[in-house]
Design a protein around this motif. Structure first.
Motif, PDB file in Angstrom:
ATOM      1  N   ASP A 137       7.249   8.440   2.017  1.00 24.49           N
ATOM      2  CA  ASP A 137       5.976   8.320   1.277  1.00 24.49           C
ATOM      3  C   ASP A 137       5.042   7.309   1.916  1.00 24.49           C
ATOM      4  OD1 ASP A 137       6.940  10.082  -0.466  1.00 24.49           O
ATOM      5  OD2 ASP A 137       7.507   8.615  -2.011  1.00 24.49           O
ATOM      6  N   LEU A 170      -8.999  -9.222  -2.630  1.00 29.45           N
ATOM      7  CA  LEU A 170      -7.805  -8.998  -3.438  1.00 29.45           C
ATOM      8  C   LEU A 170      -7.918  -7.732  -4.276  1.00 29.45           C
ATOM      9  CD1 LEU A 170      -6.936 -12.623  -4.564  1.00 29.45           C
ATOM     10  CD2 LEU A 170      -5.771 -11.213  -2.905  1.00 29.45           C
ATOM     11  N   ASN A 214      -3.790  -8.206   2.970  1.00 28.98           N
ATOM     12  CA  ASN A 214      -2.880  -9.098   2.250  1.00 28.98           C
ATOM     13  C   ASN A 214      -2.089  -8.257   1.269  1.00 28.98           C
ATOM     14  OD1 ASN A 214      -4.445  -8.729  -0.158  1.00 28.98           O
ATOM     15  ND2 ASN A 214      -5.933 -10.142   0.715  1.00 28.98           N
ATOM     16  N   GLY A 215      -1.218  -8.889   0.518  1.00 31.63           N
ATOM     17  CA  GLY A 215      -0.320  -8.153  -0.359  1.00 31.63           C
ATOM     18  C   GLY A 215      -1.014  -7.203  -1.313  1.00 31.63           C
ATOM     19  N   THR A 216      -2.188  -7.584  -1.784  1.00 31.96           N
ATOM     20  CA  THR A 216      -2.835  -6.766  -2.813  1.00 31.96           C
ATOM     21  C   THR A 216      -3.593  -5.586  -2.239  1.00 31.96           C
ATOM     22  OG1 THR A 216      -4.040  -8.819  -2.973  1.00 31.96           O
ATOM     23  CG2 THR A 216      -3.340  -7.814  -5.025  1.00 31.96           C
ATOM     24  N   LYS A 224      -2.872  -4.047   0.531  1.00 30.73           N
ATOM     25  CA  LYS A 224      -1.991  -3.346   1.455  1.00 30.73           C
ATOM     26  C   LYS A 224      -2.081  -1.821   1.356  1.00 30.73           C
ATOM     27  CE  LYS A 224       2.300  -3.896   1.001  1.00 30.73           C
ATOM     28  NZ  LYS A 224       3.576  -3.552   1.551  1.00 30.73           N
ATOM     29  N   THR A 225      -2.122  -1.326   0.127  1.00 31.76           N
ATOM     30  CA  THR A 225      -2.081   0.123  -0.053  1.00 31.76           C
ATOM     31  C   THR A 225      -3.341   0.795   0.489  1.00 31.76           C
ATOM     32  OG1 THR A 225      -2.688  -0.424  -2.295  1.00 31.76           O
ATOM     33  CG2 THR A 225      -0.491   0.444  -1.959  1.00 31.76           C
ATOM     34  N   PHE A 265      -3.009 -15.894  -2.728  1.00 34.99           N
ATOM     35  CA  PHE A 265      -2.505 -14.744  -1.981  1.00 34.99           C
ATOM     36  C   PHE A 265      -3.231 -14.496  -0.660  1.00 34.99           C
ATOM     37  CE2 PHE A 265      -1.725 -13.554  -6.542  1.00 34.99           C
ATOM     38  CZ  PHE A 265      -0.414 -13.986  -6.531  1.00 34.99           C
ATOM     39  N   THR A 266      -4.278 -15.253  -0.403  1.00 45.01           N
ATOM     40  CA  THR A 266      -4.985 -15.037   0.866  1.00 45.01           C
ATOM     41  C   THR A 266      -5.015 -16.285   1.742  1.00 45.01           C
ATOM     42  OG1 THR A 266      -7.063 -15.545  -0.261  1.00 45.01           O
ATOM     43  CG2 THR A 266      -6.519 -13.232  -0.001  1.00 45.01           C
ATOM     44  N   LEU A 282       5.648  -8.080  -2.819  1.00 44.74           N
ATOM     45  CA  LEU A 282       4.382  -8.498  -2.230  1.00 44.74           C
ATOM     46  C   LEU A 282       3.239  -7.694  -2.822  1.00 44.74           C
ATOM     47  CD1 LEU A 282       2.957 -10.148  -0.015  1.00 44.74           C
ATOM     48  CD2 LEU A 282       3.459  -8.326   1.566  1.00 44.74           C
ATOM     49  N   GLN A 283       3.485  -6.410  -2.985  1.00 44.72           N
ATOM     50  CA  GLN A 283       2.425  -5.525  -3.449  1.00 44.72           C
ATOM     51  C   GLN A 283       2.192  -5.668  -4.954  1.00 44.72           C
ATOM     52  OE1 GLN A 283       3.064  -1.516  -2.157  1.00 44.72           O
ATOM     53  NE2 GLN A 283       1.896  -0.710  -3.860  1.00 44.72           N
ATOM     54  N   THR A 328       1.518  -9.587  -6.732  1.00 45.01           N
ATOM     55  CA  THR A 328       0.125 -10.028  -6.585  1.00 45.01           C
ATOM     56  C   THR A 328      -0.770  -9.246  -7.540  1.00 45.01           C
ATOM     57  OG1 THR A 328       0.104  -8.574  -4.685  1.00 45.01           O
ATOM     58  CG2 THR A 328       0.078 -10.892  -4.224  1.00 45.01           C
ATOM     59  N   GLN A 329      -0.568  -7.939  -7.597  1.00 45.34           N
ATOM     60  CA  GLN A 329      -1.400  -7.120  -8.489  1.00 45.34           C
ATOM     61  C   GLN A 329      -1.229  -7.529  -9.947  1.00 45.34           C
ATOM     62  OE1 GLN A 329      -1.046  -2.891  -8.163  1.00 45.34           O
ATOM     63  NE2 GLN A 329      -1.488  -2.895  -5.983  1.00 45.34           N
ATOM     64  N   LEU A 379      -2.932 -10.818 -10.889  1.00 52.50           N
ATOM     65  CA  LEU A 379      -4.394 -10.776 -10.926  1.00 52.50           C
ATOM     66  C   LEU A 379      -4.940  -9.714 -11.868  1.00 52.50           C
ATOM     67  CD1 LEU A 379      -5.013 -11.159  -7.100  1.00 52.50           C
ATOM     68  CD2 LEU A 379      -5.098 -12.940  -8.823  1.00 52.50           C
TER      69      LEU A 379
END
Lengths: 308, 562
Positions: A73, A163, A250-252, A254-255, B292-293, B516-517, B520-521, B524
């Motif tokens: 995926d 973010l 960054n982590g947020t 990423k997608t 996170f940044t 990580l994904q 953070t989400q 926030l």
């Protein structure tokens, strides 16, 4: 009777151009060494590749890695991001650069034109590392964008631009436009200067205004260059760049920010899964090939200028 | 005409030839046999074998500036003893990528300071087995490491690494170098030094302070709470749930003290509670989303400008800022707090005596003269050189009283903590990252190995602000008001060797990616969306074979118990 003669002419031609031929040999060799020899590394995609093993000790597994990739995926998410960002890059790149080139061409004040050109192509010469830092600073919670929006009263709390994943493509588009716009106009400006001035004069005598001249002379005059560049860029459709995404992610987000190049880097370098990253690179090459040839043959059918 | 053509053809050939030469030129450098033991006759008494040589050293931490070892005082002294100099390089950017690039090119330095890449380098066949070298040329190495040999051995029976944490003797640390919830001392002072131990109280303290003083004296907005999480350090964010629940830093698992079962905290109720708390804090505007940044420098800048009231981090991650703040006003410094979720949970921030087997120094297969390097290491591990590396030169950097105890004047101690002085003297490069005694070691004469662990030094370095805190909390040292560590013979679980490319490693990586994904989400997100995101996150987690990873970790723990 005809055929031998033709052959003869071919060899004759060859002989006549032997100096040119000799001159091109080093470049062919360069091409072979740096572009074709590394291709044997593609074998990694068909092995369960372990870096500590010698080539003779590697275990061959056929198309197993490709199966693993196509059922992953993560890979399809990355493909989506790659194609979208490529598309943004191509569309924005062409539209903005062509527009700016035409606008600059219409300027009468040569001094002002030069200033605009210089300012707009300067960002091209800074590295993405610096550029990404500028972008991050501008978008920071206390950066100029948030400060401005808060002063105007559009928002009351700073927006964390980087973010929010869904903003990433927009930020990416704006960033590459800012950085590469001026540089991309240069080739179009060059194309415009190639247009025969007498055409403009003739149009003027026929009573054409500015818009008419742009529409009927400038744009058609640029067309060959645009088409060739478009074909070349379609070949790169799956190369959506690497540095800006890598540096701004960054982590947020990423997608939205992770593209094929980052995927290859991540699996190859970080996870030491060289087979998978090789397979992804091969996939990239195949797709590029298909796009390049398709675009070229469409151009051929339409009777436009083309690459080959 | 014809001559000219011939000339052209000739030129073309010359170019071709030079191209080939250029391509084959790079090959020779890597084909020399790398691990034939050198024939130096330099024993350990330095009879000859001192001809100057320079080796390359790369450290996977961003500890200091690149330099030649001989440019520093310590490096120069060690060079005079051994004839060896080092070209020292530190990591810039992402360790994972850098190590991958090294492997892909087979381009290794002579010595590598490993910080979590051990398994990866082993898998790539990049490390040199050290057993025979230690046996033949390393009496001091043996003295220090022998008690730990069994823990250091890889599954193939060889030793590839000299870890940083081989304690010789034991003395506890007075300061907190590990994890804690840190708070700016001005906040403690304002409210009369309350001894805060729960997360709610801790956040509440910050909340009240910000309401009173929303900006610093120069008008900058204060930041309530942040977490140190630059690229590669995201575990700091997630590990906090471990600590809040009363567990030490066992990496990504909590190990039950009754059954010794390892459980991943990802997706657990503990983690949910922690992330939800951050989500609420963020909704209030007290959490710094730049957590996170930010990179390291940006975080340190927030600390040193006094805007940041509280943060979670491991002490060593922000040591640079701590040192800078030492020289400023006391209120701007931070104090560690043993915060847990609720009263009644015993905090476990202090590390039990432990040995970390996968962080240390290794020789690469490309090492030019392994024997010389091992001799250098051996020389380094002599007691007097360990003193030099931690304390400096007697009479110049530290003094010895009539009882043989080491102490320092204020100026000497300030220098010992001053980053620029440390760069020049070589502490920045040598106090860590080489074969060494562990931090809690004690020299034969009873002095502490680490300057900060020497009680005299600790007492002397105490400011009025420090004393006020210690008095209010009723403790002699900062670690004194944290709970004693329970015995955990396996500790720390994050140092277990997990084979590169194994299913366990893959699960671990995938969980990290998901955290990580999603974390953070979730932090926030709008509080209304939190539950939905948590649902999705746990669903994604449930698709991974976490049970297998937990089973593997449990087995590893049990191995170490017996």
């Amino acid at each position: 009777m005809l055929r031998p003669r033709q052959e003869k002419t071919f060899f004759q031609k060859l002989w006549n151009q032997k100096a040119l031929l000799a001159m091109s040999v080093p470049f062919l060799i360069w091409l072979f060494i740096f572009k074709y020899m590394p291709l044997w590394g593609w074998t990694m995609a068909f092995q369960d590749y372990k870096i500590a093993r010698k080539f003779s000790e590697q275990e061959w597994i056929g198309f197993e890695t490709f199966k693993r990739m196509l059922t992953n995926d993560h890979f399809w998410l990355v493909m989506r991001n790659t194609v979208v960002m490529s598309f943004i890059q191509i569309v924005l790149g062409f539209v903005t650069a062509i527009t700016l080139a035409i606008l600059l061409n219409e300027l009468k004040n040569i001094y002002f034109k030069r200033v605009v050109q210089t300012i707009s192509y300067l960002p091209h010469f800074i590295s993405w590392v610096v550029a990404a830092n500028i972008v991050t600073t501008v978008l920071a919670s206390e950066g100029i964008i948030n400060e401005l929006l808060m002063k105007v009263g559009l928002i009351d709390t700073p927006i964390m631009w980087l973010l929010k994943g869904e903003y990433f493509w927009g930020i990416f588009g704006a960033a590459i436009t800012w950085k590469e716009l001026g540089w991309n106009t240069i080739i179009y400006l060059a194309a415009i200067t190639m247009i025969d001035p007498s055409l403009y004069e003739a149009a003027e005598i026929d009573g054409a205004g500015r818009w008419r001249k742009i529409w009927h002379i400038t744009l058609p005059g640029m067309k060959p260059v645009i088409v060739v560049l478009l074909i070349m860029n379609l070949g790169y459709i799956i190369e959506s760049g690497f540095e800006p995404q890598y540096l701004l992610r960054n982590g947020t987000n990423k997608t939205y920010s992770e593209n094929l190049d980052i995927f290859v880097l991540y699996y190859g370098m970080n996870m030491a899964d060289y087979s998978l990253s090789t397979a992804a690179s091969m996939f990239k090459t195949v797709v590029s090939f298909i796009f390049l040839f398709t675009a070229n043959s469409i151009a051929k059918r339409l009777g436009e200028s083309r690459l080959f | 005409m014809r001559k000219r053509k011939i000339l052209l053809i000739c030129m073309a050939f010359i170019m071709m030839a030079s191209l080939f030469a250029a391509c084959s030129g790079g090959k020779d450098a890597n084909t020399q046999p790398a691990n034939t033991p050198g024939t130096t006759n330099g024993g350990n008494n330095g009879d000859g074998g001192l001809e100057p040589v320079t080796f390359t050293y790369f450290n996977f931490q961003n500890r200091a500036q690149d330099k030649m070892a001989s440019e520093t005082t310590i490096g120069k002294i060690l060079q005079d003893q051994t004839g060896v100099d080092w070209k020292i390089e530190y990591l810039v950017g992402d360790a994972e990528t850098k190590s991958g690039v090294m492997m892909a090119g087979g381009d290794y330095p002579d010595v590598i300071g490993l910080d979590g890449q051990y398994e990866k380098f082993l898998d790539a066949g990049a490390l040199l087995p050290l057993d025979d070298l230690i046996e033949q040329h390393g009496p001091n190495i043996k003295r220090v490491y022998e008690p730990y040999f069994d823990l250091m051995r890889h599954s193939d029976g060889h030793i590839y690494i000299l870890p940083y944490s081989a304690n010789v003797g034991y003395i506890p640390e007075p300061d907190i170098g590990q994890g804690a919830f840190w708070i700016q001392r001005s906040v403690l002072k304002e409210f009369g030094y309350p001894f805060v131990t729960t997360l709610n109280e801790y956040f509440d303290l910050i909340r009240q302070y910000i309401q009173k003083y929303p900006t610093t004296e120069d008008g900058a907005r204060r930041i309530g709470f942040a977490i140190y999480a630059p690229t590669g350090a995201f575990y700091t964010v997630t590990n906090a749930s471990n600590h809040l629940a009363g567990y030490p830093n066992d990496g990504d698992v909590m190990i039950d003290m009754e059954t010794y079962e390892a459980k991943m905290y990802a997706g657990s109720e503990w983690e949910k509670r922690w992330v939800k708390a951050l989500n609420d804090l963020n909704a209030e505007g007290l959490f710094d989303p730049e957590t996170f940044t930010m990179d390291q420098d940006q975080f340190i800048e927030k600390m040193t400008t006094g805007r940041l009231l509280g943060f979670f981090a491991y002490g060593w991650q922000v040591g640079e800022a701590t040192n800078v703040l030492r020289t400023g006003p006391d209120e701007m410094r931070y104090a560690p707090l043993p915060v847990t979720f609720e009263e009644g949970i015993k905090d476990q921030y202090l590390d039990p005596p432990s040995f970390v087997a996968n962080r240390g120094v290794a020789l690469s297969v490309k090492a030019k003269d392994p024997v010389r390097i091992i001799q250098y290491f051996d020389n380094m591990l002599k007691e007097e050189n360990q003193k030099l590396i931690q304390w400096g030169i007697e009479g110049e950097n530290y003094l010895v009283d009539e009882n043989g105890r080491f102490y320092m004047t204020k100026e000497q101690l300030d220098n010992r903590n001053d980053n620029q002085f440390k760069e020049k003297f070589g502490w920045m490069d040598f106090e860590y990252g080489w074969p060494r005694y562990g931090n809690n070691s004690v020299f034969e004469d009873g002095n502490a190995f680490a300057v900060g662990n020497q009680p005299e030094i600790f007492q002397m370095g105490l400011t009025d602000g420090d004393k006020a805190i210690l008095e209010a909390f009723g403790a002699e040292t900062f670690s004194g008001y944290f709970s004693e560590p329970d015995e955990r013979p396996w500790y720390p679980a994050w140092s277990f060797t997990i084979e590169q490319g194994s299913p366990e490693q893959l699960v671990k990586k995938q969980v990290e990616e998901l955290q990580l994904q999603y974390v953070t989400q979730m932090v926030l997100a709008n509080p209304a969306d939190f539950e939905g995101l948590w649902e999705r996150y746990t669903q994604e987690l449930s698709r991974l074979d976490i049970a297998r990873y937990e089973q593997f970790m449990t087995e590893e723990v049990k191995k170490r118990l017996n």
